[in-house]
Design an enzyme around this catalytic site. Structure first.
Site, PDB file in Angstrom:
ATOM      1  N   LEU A  36     -28.896  -2.315 -53.258  1.00 16.24           N
ATOM      2  CA  LEU A  36     -29.859  -1.659 -54.386  1.00 16.24           C
ATOM      3  C   LEU A  36     -30.197  -1.953 -55.725  1.00 16.24           C
ATOM      4  O   LEU A  36     -28.751  -2.199 -56.616  1.00 16.24           O
ATOM      5  CB  LEU A  36     -29.888  -0.138 -54.010  1.00 16.24           C
ATOM      6  CG  LEU A  36     -30.507   0.610 -54.761  1.00 16.24           C
ATOM      7  CD1 LEU A  36     -32.140   0.449 -54.657  1.00 16.24           C
ATOM      8  CD2 LEU A  36     -30.234   2.430 -54.742  1.00 16.24           C
ATOM      9  N   CYS A  37     -31.044  -2.665 -56.339  1.00 18.03           N
ATOM     10  CA  CYS A  37     -31.667  -2.527 -57.857  1.00 18.03           C
ATOM     11  C   CYS A  37     -31.932  -1.232 -58.559  1.00 18.03           C
ATOM     12  O   CYS A  37     -33.697  -0.934 -58.190  1.00 18.03           O
ATOM     13  CB  CYS A  37     -32.164  -4.214 -58.022  1.00 18.03           C
ATOM     14  SG  CYS A  37     -32.443  -4.122 -60.276  1.00 18.03           S
TER      15      CYS A  37
END
Length: 214
Positions: free
Chosen positions: A68-69
């Protein structure tokens, strides 16, 4: 807590958690069940944890490998090239609840300015700009949500489908419990109406905790 479940991956390891995120009602992700892995570094809370989706998630801010960014999990360094303000990055006041609520919010409102998945970002913008007429992005999400429901059923998990079920509310079930906090303060403490303080004499007369009486 609302929108997700957490537990330790192994009872003897406090640094690795299993997370299940429920898709928010009234969004494309409604009814979704997305598993993820949350790892905390030894320096936590001074360094952020990381989140990797184990369930396939087609999203502008999720890499192909599931990482996840999101700004809130980026180290608190000054990086003008990132386009992020320092206040948007990690700080030690964050906790698991605020992190996961940010993730839930991101599901419905992706950041398309610096996408981790460019193809998903382009597809999402087409869907958004067409006001839902372009169905390609929506169809992929619906398919993943459907797969998540099957996974939840296998895990014996009931997915919240309404806002009322999604948002957990505290309930006091004990019949003897006093839920009127105003009465609690008035009855248990003798307040001086003139200066809103407890006088030393009143405190000594009313407090039996230190004199051995019951």
């Amino acid at each position: 807590m609302e929108g997700f479940r957490v537990k330790l991956a192994q009872d003897d390891n406090l640094f690795e958690w299993e997370v299940a995120i429920f898709g928010p009602p009234e969004t494309l992700y409604e009814g979704g069940y997305f598993k993820a892995q949350m790892k905390f570094p030894p320096e936590y809370p001074y360094s952020p944890p990381s989140i990797r989706f184990l369930t396939k998630v087609w999203h502008p801010n999720v890499y192909e490998n599931g990482d996840l960014c999101i700004s809130i999990l980026h180290p608190p360094v000054d990086d003008p090239q990132s386009g992020e303000l320092p206040c948007e990055r990690w700080n030690p006041t964050q906790n698991v609840r605020t992190i996961l609520l940010s993730v839930i919010s991101l599901l419905n409102e992706p950041n398309t300015f610096s996408p981790a998945n460019v193809d998903a970002s382009v597809m999402y913008r087409r869907w958004r700009d067409s006001k839902g007429k372009d169905k390609e992005y929506e169809n992929i999400i619906r398919k993943q949500v459907s797969g998540g429901r099957a996974e939840a059923e296998k895990d014996g998990v009931v997915i919240p489908m309404t806002l009322e079920d999604y948002c957990i509310k505290t309930k006091v079930n004990a019949p003897e419990a006093n839920t009127d906090m105003t009465d609690f303060y008035v009855d248990d403490y003798d307040l001086d109406d003139d200066d809103d303080q407890i006088s030393g004499e009143e405190y000594e007369d009313g407090d039996d905790s230190g004199n051995g009486e019951s």
